[in-house]
Design a protein around this motif. Structure first.
Motif, PDB file in Angstrom:
ATOM      1  N   ARG A 280       0.812  -1.220   0.000  1.00  0.00           N
ATOM      2  CA  ARG A 280       0.000   0.000   0.000  1.00  0.00           C
ATOM      3  C   ARG A 280       0.846   1.271   0.000  1.00  0.00           C
ATOM      4  N   GLY A 281       2.132   1.129   0.207  1.00  0.00           N
ATOM      5  CA  GLY A 281       3.024   2.279   0.208  1.00  0.00           C
ATOM      6  C   GLY A 281       3.006   3.098   1.476  1.00  0.00           C
ATOM      7  N   ASP A 282       2.416   2.578   2.559  1.00  0.00           N
ATOM      8  CA  ASP A 282       2.302   3.358   3.797  1.00  0.00           C
ATOM      9  C   ASP A 282       3.282   2.923   4.874  1.00  0.00           C
ATOM     10  N   ARG A 283       4.136   1.945   4.582  1.00  0.00           N
ATOM     11  CA  ARG A 283       5.124   1.472   5.555  1.00  0.00           C
ATOM     12  C   ARG A 283       6.434   1.205   4.836  1.00  0.00           C
ATOM     13  N   LEU A 284       7.526   1.625   5.461  1.00  0.00           N
ATOM     14  CA  LEU A 284       8.866   1.412   4.935  1.00  0.00           C
ATOM     15  C   LEU A 284       9.621   0.477   5.875  1.00  0.00           C
ATOM     16  N   TYR A 285      10.208  -0.564   5.297  1.00  0.00           N
ATOM     17  CA  TYR A 285      11.015  -1.513   6.068  1.00  0.00           C
ATOM     18  C   TYR A 285      12.480  -1.358   5.681  1.00  0.00           C
ATOM     19  N   PHE A 286      13.372  -1.584   6.644  1.00  0.00           N
ATOM     20  CA  PHE A 286      14.810  -1.544   6.399  1.00  0.00           C
ATOM     21  C   PHE A 286      15.505  -2.138   7.611  1.00  0.00           C
ATOM     22  N   SER A 287      16.815  -2.351   7.496  1.00  0.00           N
ATOM     23  CA  SER A 287      17.577  -2.931   8.603  1.00  0.00           C
ATOM     24  C   SER A 287      18.860  -2.152   8.846  1.00  0.00           C
ATOM     25  N   SER A 288      19.354  -2.253  10.076  1.00  0.00           N
ATOM     26  CA  SER A 288      20.724  -1.901  10.409  1.00  0.00           C
ATOM     27  C   SER A 288      21.479  -3.222  10.474  1.00  0.00           C
ATOM     28  N   ARG A 289      22.343  -3.455   9.499  1.00  0.00           N
ATOM     29  CA  ARG A 289      22.925  -4.788   9.334  1.00  0.00           C
ATOM     30  C   ARG A 289      23.683  -5.265  10.564  1.00  0.00           C
ATOM     31  N   ARG A 290      24.484  -4.392  11.162  1.00  0.00           N
ATOM     32  CA  ARG A 290      25.322  -4.807  12.296  1.00  0.00           C
ATOM     33  C   ARG A 290      24.840  -4.263  13.628  1.00  0.00           C
ATOM     34  N   GLY A 291      23.841  -3.404  13.626  1.00  0.00           N
ATOM     35  CA  GLY A 291      23.284  -2.897  14.865  1.00  0.00           C
ATOM     36  C   GLY A 291      24.234  -1.994  15.624  1.00  0.00           C
ATOM     37  N   ALA A 292      23.925  -1.789  16.901  1.00  0.00           N
ATOM     38  CA  ALA A 292      24.684  -0.845  17.723  1.00  0.00           C
ATOM     39  C   ALA A 292      26.103  -1.320  18.003  1.00  0.00           C
ATOM     40  N   ARG A 293      26.310  -2.633  18.128  1.00  0.00           N
ATOM     41  CA  ARG A 293      27.644  -3.141  18.450  1.00  0.00           C
ATOM     42  C   ARG A 293      28.566  -3.147  17.242  1.00  0.00           C
ATOM     43  N   GLY A 294      28.008  -3.172  16.043  1.00  0.00           N
ATOM     44  CA  GLY A 294      28.822  -3.122  14.844  1.00  0.00           C
ATOM     45  C   GLY A 294      29.654  -4.349  14.594  1.00  0.00           C
ATOM     46  N   GLU A 295      29.210  -5.492  15.077  1.00  0.00           N
ATOM     47  CA  GLU A 295      29.988  -6.718  14.905  1.00  0.00           C
ATOM     48  C   GLU A 295      29.936  -7.181  13.460  1.00  0.00           C
ATOM     49  N   ALA A 296      31.096  -7.632  12.960  1.00  0.00           N
ATOM     50  CA  ALA A 296      31.174  -8.078  11.569  1.00  0.00           C
ATOM     51  C   ALA A 296      30.215  -9.228  11.287  1.00  0.00           C
ATOM     52  N   ALA A 297      29.975 -10.066  12.287  1.00  0.00           N
ATOM     53  CA  ALA A 297      29.072 -11.203  12.096  1.00  0.00           C
ATOM     54  C   ALA A 297      27.610 -10.799  12.011  1.00  0.00           C
ATOM     55  N   GLY A 298      27.325  -9.561  12.362  1.00  0.00           N
ATOM     56  CA  GLY A 298      25.960  -9.065  12.245  1.00  0.00           C
ATOM     57  C   GLY A 298      24.986  -9.653  13.239  1.00  0.00           C
ATOM     58  N   THR A 299      25.487 -10.135  14.376  1.00  0.00           N
ATOM     59  CA  THR A 299      24.600 -10.767  15.352  1.00  0.00           C
ATOM     60  C   THR A 299      23.745  -9.763  16.125  1.00  0.00           C
ATOM     61  N   ASP A 300      23.982  -8.476  15.902  1.00  0.00           N
ATOM     62  CA  ASP A 300      23.188  -7.437  16.563  1.00  0.00           C
ATOM     63  C   ASP A 300      22.306  -6.693  15.547  1.00  0.00           C
ATOM     64  N   GLY A 301      22.032  -7.318  14.398  1.00  0.00           N
ATOM     65  CA  GLY A 301      21.233  -6.678  13.368  1.00  0.00           C
ATOM     66  C   GLY A 301      19.818  -6.357  13.836  1.00  0.00           C
ATOM     67  N   VAL A 302      19.254  -5.270  13.303  1.00  0.00           N
ATOM     68  CA  VAL A 302      17.929  -4.810  13.695  1.00  0.00           C
ATOM     69  C   VAL A 302      17.122  -4.494  12.441  1.00  0.00           C
ATOM     70  N   THR A 303      15.874  -4.945  12.404  1.00  0.00           N
ATOM     71  CA  THR A 303      14.977  -4.658  11.288  1.00  0.00           C
ATOM     72  C   THR A 303      13.842  -3.760  11.776  1.00  0.00           C
ATOM     73  N   TYR A 304      13.597  -2.671  11.047  1.00  0.00           N
ATOM     74  CA  TYR A 304      12.669  -1.622  11.464  1.00  0.00           C
ATOM     75  C   TYR A 304      11.485  -1.511  10.502  1.00  0.00           C
ATOM     76  N   GLU A 305      10.442  -0.884  11.023  1.00  0.00           N
ATOM     77  CA  GLU A 305       9.301  -0.467  10.209  1.00  0.00           C
ATOM     78  C   GLU A 305       9.019   0.999  10.510  1.00  0.00           C
ATOM     79  N   VAL A 306       8.807   1.808   9.475  1.00  0.00           N
ATOM     80  CA  VAL A 306       8.419   3.196   9.639  1.00  0.00           C
ATOM     81  C   VAL A 306       7.045   3.402   9.034  1.00  0.00           C
ATOM     82  N   THR A 307       6.142   3.999   9.789  1.00  0.00           N
ATOM     83  CA  THR A 307       4.805   4.323   9.276  1.00  0.00           C
ATOM     84  C   THR A 307       4.614   5.834   9.316  1.00  0.00           C
TER      85      THR A 307
END
Length: 377
Positions: free
Chosen positions: A345-372
């Motif tokens: 519907r075009g009313d929500r945007l999804y995206f991720s922070s691949r490595r999250g706050a810790r910035g680990e190369a393995a990406g174990t702290d990744g976060v996926t977001y939704e914006v409305t």
């Protein structure tokens, strides 16, 4: 925000206007102080996401934590949305070695999480990909002789490799239903830009892989067949003399006769005018550490480009050439923004922070977001 430039060099066509309804006007436009159609960014919210007035964010998944029926994968990367009954599905790749693959979250009509599950497993460094017009997900391996896998976002059918689409360090894919081709980017310092012409549109099991050839990297182009897409003896990018070279091909988005793709080595967005077979640079994110990476578009004609390194932003480029930050993530200095995609519907945007706050190369702290919020539709 670092210096951003929307480039105009006479347009892609003889009339001085970039083909397609995404862009209007010509000439050169520098990034403006204008806050764009949504106004300035507010202070970061509780999750560190700064957005314009009227928009809100929430976290829908974290790496290693359960969402629906699955542990969300590490290093969430390229993504896309698909309709699913009265709801929708967001799929996300995992850019980790050997166990990469992709997962999906199914949402109900009100945005509630209904389920989550794996749709691809046992693959390697799944970076980006693209959605097909027949609602499958192309998940791309970013490794030497990487493959493209066609996946069912519902998880009902097994994912299948599409080897005719070439063996190289795949990044993203974008489908052009008018010419019935799939454009492909390659993440190499001297990578190429490809198109795959299937024998039958809707069936990617067989076809012809071609590479874009351009003298200066801009202006008129031609296409030549890659003799050995499987790269059994020689890398695909080295098989055709005169192939155009791009510094780290990344995101790819097709709309209304134009295929936009980013090159993160020089932080640019390119536009290929498919009807006139011309190529131009249309956006310059500035000198490092800025990095133009993934890209998504809306039916309205706006482009959303992820910018990493200096800012951790998603920049909005409007059809009337305004460039402005749409969101910014604070507290993730060693991460990257990945996988931007809009709900059907075009009313929500999804995206991720691949490595999250810790910035680990393995990406174990990744976060996926939704914006409305009140996205233009």
């Amino acid at each position: 925000m670092l210096r951003r430039t929307l480039v105009r060099t006479g347009g892609l066509t003889g009339g001085g206007v970039l083909a397609g309804s995404l862009w209007r006007g010509a000439a050169y436009a520098a990034a403006r102080g204008s806050a764009g159609p949504y106004g300035p960014l507010r202070a970061p919210d509780a999750d560190g996401v700064a957005l314009p007035e009227g928009f809100t964010s929430r976290i829908v998944a974290r790496s290693g934590r359960r969402v629906g029926g699955v542990l969300w994968h590490p290093a969430p990367d390229g993504g896309a949305c698909f309709p699913a009954g009265d709801g929708w599905i967001y799929v996300s790749n995992s850019e980790v070695p050997l166990l990469g693959g992709a997962s999906a979250i199914r949402f109900g009509p009100g945005g509630e999480v209904v389920d989550a599950y794996r749709i691809l497993s046992g693959t390697d460094l799944n970076r980006a990909g693209g959605r097909t017009p027949w609602d499958t997900w192309l998940s791309c391996e970013e490794i030497f002789r990487g493959r493209v896998f066609e996946c069912d976002p519902h998880g009902s059918r097994a994912a299948m490799p599409r080897l005719a689409m070439g063996r190289f360090r795949h990044e993203a894919a974008a489908c052009d239903p008018e010419r019935q081709v799939v454009y492909l980017t390659e993440d190499e310092p001297d990578g190429c830009f490809y198109r795959f012409r299937p024998v039958h549109w809707g069936d990617l099991t067989s076809g012809t892989l071609e590479v874009l050839c351009a003298g200066s990297g801009a202006g008129p182009v031609t296409w030549r067949r890659v003799p050995d897409p499987g790269a059994s003896l020689e890398p695909t990018r080295e098989q055709v003399a005169g192939a155009g070279r791009f510094r780290g091909g990344a995101g790819c988005h097709y709309a209304d006769g134009v295929c936009f793709f980013t090159t993160k080595g020089d932080n640019r967005v390119w536009a290929y005018d498919a009807g006139n077979e011309c190529l131009r640079v249309v956006y310059d994110a500035g000198a490092p550490p800025a990095g133009a990476d993934d890209i998504a578009g809306t039916l309205w004609g706006d482009l959303y480009v992820t910018v990493d390194g200096g800012d951790m932003e998603i920049d909005l480029i409007t059809p009337d050439r305004v460039v402005t930050p749409f969101l910014r993530i604070s507290g993730h200095p060693r991460s990257e923004i990945t996988g931007p995609a809009f709900s059907p519907r075009g009313d929500r945007l999804y995206f991720s922070s691949r490595r999250g706050a810790r910035g680990e190369a393995a990406g174990t702290d990744g976060v996926t977001y939704e914006v409305t919020g009140p996205f233009r539709r």
